[in-house]
Design a protein around this motif. Structure first.
Motif, short mmCIF file in Angstrom:
data_model
loop_
_atom_site.label_atom_id
_atom_site.label_comp_id
_atom_site.label_asym_id
_atom_site.label_seq_id
_atom_site.Cartn_x
_atom_site.Cartn_y
_atom_site.Cartn_z
N LEU A 87 73.42 -67.00 -2.23
CA LEU A 87 72.26 -67.90 -2.43
C LEU A 87 72.61 -69.17 -3.19
CD1 LEU A 87 69.24 -67.75 -1.81
CD2 LEU A 87 68.87 -66.73 -4.04
N GLU A 88 73.18 -69.00 -4.38
CA GLU A 88 73.42 -70.17 -5.23
C GLU A 88 74.48 -71.09 -4.61
OE1 GLU A 88 73.85 -69.36 -9.37
OE2 GLU A 88 73.80 -71.51 -9.84
N HIS A 89 75.51 -70.49 -4.04
CA HIS A 89 76.60 -71.28 -3.47
C HIS A 89 76.08 -72.17 -2.32
CE1 HIS A 89 80.56 -72.32 -2.06
NE2 HIS A 89 80.27 -71.82 -0.85
N TYR A 90 75.34 -71.54 -1.37
CA TYR A 90 74.86 -72.31 -0.23
C TYR A 90 73.78 -73.33 -0.64
CZ TYR A 90 77.42 -69.23 2.94
OH TYR A 90 78.41 -68.55 3.60
N ALA A 91 72.96 -72.94 -1.62
CA ALA A 91 71.91 -73.86 -2.08
C ALA A 91 72.55 -75.09 -2.72
CB ALA A 91 70.99 -73.15 -3.07
N THR A 92 73.62 -74.87 -3.49
CA THR A 92 74.30 -76.00 -4.14
C THR A 92 74.93 -76.91 -3.08
OG1 THR A 92 74.75 -74.52 -5.98
CG2 THR A 92 75.98 -76.58 -5.96
N GLN A 93 75.49 -76.28 -2.04
CA GLN A 93 76.05 -77.08 -0.94
C GLN A 93 74.97 -77.96 -0.32
OE1 GLN A 93 77.89 -74.53 1.98
NE2 GLN A 93 79.90 -74.72 1.03
N LYS A 94 73.79 -77.36 -0.07
CA LYS A 94 72.69 -78.13 0.56
C LYS A 94 72.23 -79.26 -0.36
CE LYS A 94 71.23 -74.78 3.90
NZ LYS A 94 70.52 -73.58 4.25
N LEU A 95 72.17 -78.97 -1.67
CA LEU A 95 71.76 -79.98 -2.65
C LEU A 95 72.62 -81.23 -2.51
CD1 LEU A 95 69.97 -80.23 -5.39
CD2 LEU A 95 72.14 -79.81 -6.53
N LYS B 63 75.04 -81.92 -0.02
CA LYS B 63 75.21 -82.43 1.35
C LYS B 63 74.00 -83.27 1.77
CE LYS B 63 76.66 -80.87 5.86
NZ LYS B 63 76.21 -79.90 6.80
N LYS B 64 72.81 -82.80 1.39
CA LYS B 64 71.59 -83.51 1.82
C LYS B 64 71.11 -84.51 0.77
CE LYS B 64 70.16 -79.61 4.71
NZ LYS B 64 69.09 -79.12 5.59
N ASN B 65 71.83 -84.59 -0.35
CA ASN B 65 71.50 -85.54 -1.42
C ASN B 65 70.08 -85.32 -1.97
OD1 ASN B 65 71.85 -87.69 -3.17
ND2 ASN B 65 71.08 -89.18 -1.69
N LEU B 66 69.78 -84.07 -2.33
CA LEU B 66 68.42 -83.71 -2.79
C LEU B 66 68.34 -83.72 -4.31
CD1 LEU B 66 67.82 -80.77 -0.27
CD2 LEU B 66 67.26 -83.20 0.00
N ASP B 67 67.11 -83.82 -4.82
CA ASP B 67 66.91 -83.75 -6.27
C ASP B 67 66.78 -82.30 -6.73
OD1 ASP B 67 66.62 -86.64 -6.94
OD2 ASP B 67 65.08 -86.47 -5.39
N LEU B 68 66.31 -81.45 -5.84
CA LEU B 68 66.11 -80.04 -6.20
C LEU B 68 66.15 -79.21 -4.93
CD1 LEU B 68 64.96 -77.68 -8.04
CD2 LEU B 68 62.69 -78.54 -7.50
N VAL B 69 66.80 -78.06 -5.00
CA VAL B 69 66.74 -77.10 -3.89
C VAL B 69 66.10 -75.82 -4.41
CG1 VAL B 69 68.08 -75.60 -2.37
CG2 VAL B 69 68.64 -78.02 -2.53
N ILE B 70 65.11 -75.33 -3.68
CA ILE B 70 64.44 -74.07 -4.02
C ILE B 70 65.01 -73.03 -3.06
CG2 ILE B 70 62.21 -72.89 -4.19
CD1 ILE B 70 60.98 -75.82 -4.37
N ALA B 71 65.84 -72.15 -3.61
CA ALA B 71 66.56 -71.21 -2.73
C ALA B 71 65.86 -69.86 -2.72
CB ALA B 71 67.99 -71.05 -3.24
N ASN B 72 65.66 -69.31 -1.52
CA ASN B 72 65.11 -67.95 -1.43
C ASN B 72 65.97 -67.08 -0.52
OD1 ASN B 72 62.01 -69.19 0.16
ND2 ASN B 72 64.11 -69.45 0.80
#
Ligand code: PMT
Length: 406
Positions: A330-338, A340-349
């Motif tokens: 969860l955390e690893h992929y969410a951090t990648q998305k954060l 890669k997509k240049n986001l301010d926050l990712v809410i991972a479930n």
């Protein structure tokens, strides 16, 4: 109808003459839009019958901590997760003392211990008990624990005394409960939210889609509106009631969702991508229904545009929040998305767990931001949405502060 619409209020009734007012309180809470469930302490049942409160609330009244039937359905943990607000009215001096000391010796005190929702108490007691320094010390401690104290009112008391200690009127209590959700944190802000699945057509009668129900995105839209935002909800096809006071744009495909989003994010302060957008769509859509001619059939798929990444890449971009639906790491992929997509926050479930994520009442998320992450426990999507909106509003203020200082 007030701002308790779609809120779940767990009414805790403790022993005291004011317990008779709980019947009217249920009506007031329902009139303001809330769903109500009732938990009574043993002493409360001496003053009003569970049957009365069951008939009025339309739900079984929970009484026992160790009730085998209840444990199968609405046990203390389920009740704790169900509630957006626990309102204890009347709250006796004895219950206030027990709540203050974290005791868990009956169902109501245990639910309070297990819950992440807001708790409010409406004290009701004799004026001398109210004035007693022990009671006042307990109340002070509860305030420090972020428990809301509603009242009490002053006036004639059942024992003949006149003074402070009467339970607040039911209508006033319901108004105070409503006010807890109208935070004004996003007053004057425009928030755009995507929700639900997309449908990618194969032919006039078939499509590729997923199990998103829209519940998470709709709960966020309601919570943003309660916080004072001007909310736009861009929704894929779902079976949910359209929320009030929210502009809804109904879309089908990822392409439709992208064009509606780009139109609406102009001038927006916050964009939240809660939709489960299909990553791929059929390369071509057959004009007529595809016939069953061959044993095997191959569908060529092409990549859909990434909506949240497109918004995050805009020159004038809102605070941009994405979700990550993962089944592992969860955390690893969410951090990648954060990143890669240049986001301010990712809410991972974690969508591998059927009790949370897709089409469930509850969710459990990890908030991932640059350099930090924070886990939130399992709770119902409405309560989670309120907490997420509080977090996002704080993020918006701190990002504005940084911009004005730089
Ligand atoms: O709707 P519910 O039944 O309540 O379920 C809630 C939910 C599980 C759908 C929700 O909590 C959730 O996780 N939503 C995002 C689902 C998803 O598509 O996750 P993802 O990891 O594949 O995508 C990451 C992010 O990119 C998401 O914010 C998604 O909206 C966005 N995205 C993805 C693909 C795409 N083409 N465009 C996008 O904007």
């Amino acid at each position: 109808m007030g701002s308790l619409r779609n809120k779940r209020v767990l009414l805790g009734v403790t022993g005291g003459i004011a317990a008779y007012k709980s019947a009217e309180l249920i009506r007031c809470l329902q009139g303001d839009g809330a769903q109500v469930r009732v938990v009574m302490t043993p002493a409360a049942t001496e003053f009003i019958t569970p049957l009365t409160l069951q008939a009025l609330s339309g739900n079984p009244v929970s009484l026992e901590l160790l009730d085998t039937a209840a444990e199968a359905a609405m046990g203390h943990i389920e009740l704790a997760r169900w509630a957006d607000l626990i309102l204890i009215a009347p709250a006796s001096a004895n219950f206030i003392a027990r709540l203050c000391h974290g005791e868990g010796n009956d169902l109501l005190s245990t639910v309070c211990l297990a819950s992440h929702s807001a708790i409010a108490v409406a004290p009701a007691m004799n004026k001398h008990m109210w004035e007693n320094s022990a009671t006042q010390k307990n109340l002070q401690q509860l305030r420090e624990q972020a428990v809301h104290i509603f009242g009490p009112a002053a006036g004639y008391q059942a024992c003949g005394d006149i003074g402070e200690g009467r339970m607040e009127d039911p209508a006033a209590l319901s108004t105070m409960a409503s006010a807890l959700f109208s935070t004004g944190l996003l007053s004057g802000k425009k928030v755009v939210i995507t929700a639900g699945p997309t449908r990618e057509a194969l032919d006039p009668v078939r499509y590729i889609s997923n199990h998103s129900s829209g519940k998470m995105g709709y709960a966020l839209a309601r919570a943003a509106t309660e916080a004072g935002a001007n909310t736009v909800l861009i929704s894929g096809p779902v079976q949910l009631e359209p929320p009030e006071r929210i502009k809804i744009i109904a879309v089908e495909s990822a392409a439709d969702m992208l064009s509606a989003t780009l139109e609406e994010v102009e001038g927006a302060d916050i964009f939240i991508a809660a939709a489960a957008v299909a990553d791929y769509r059929p390369a071509s859509v057959a004009e007529q229904k595809i016939k069953k001619n061959d044993d095997d059939m191959y569908i060529q798929l092409v990549k859909n545009p990434d909506i949240v990444a497109t918004v995050a890449a805009l020159a004038e971009r809102p605070l941009t929040v994405g979700f990550a639906a993962e089944t592992e790491n969860l955390e690893h992929y969410a951090t990648q998305k954060l990143h890669k997509k240049n986001l301010d926050l990712v809410i991972a479930n974690d969508v591998s767990d059927a009790t949370i994520g897709f089409n469930s009442e509850d969710n459990r998320v990890l908030l991932v931001q640059p350099g930090t992450s924070k886990a939130l426990p399992t709770m119902n999507k409405s309560l989670l949405a309120t907490k997420l909106i509080e977090h996002i509003a704080a993020l918006l203020s701190s990002s504005k502060l940084k911009t004005s200082q730089s």
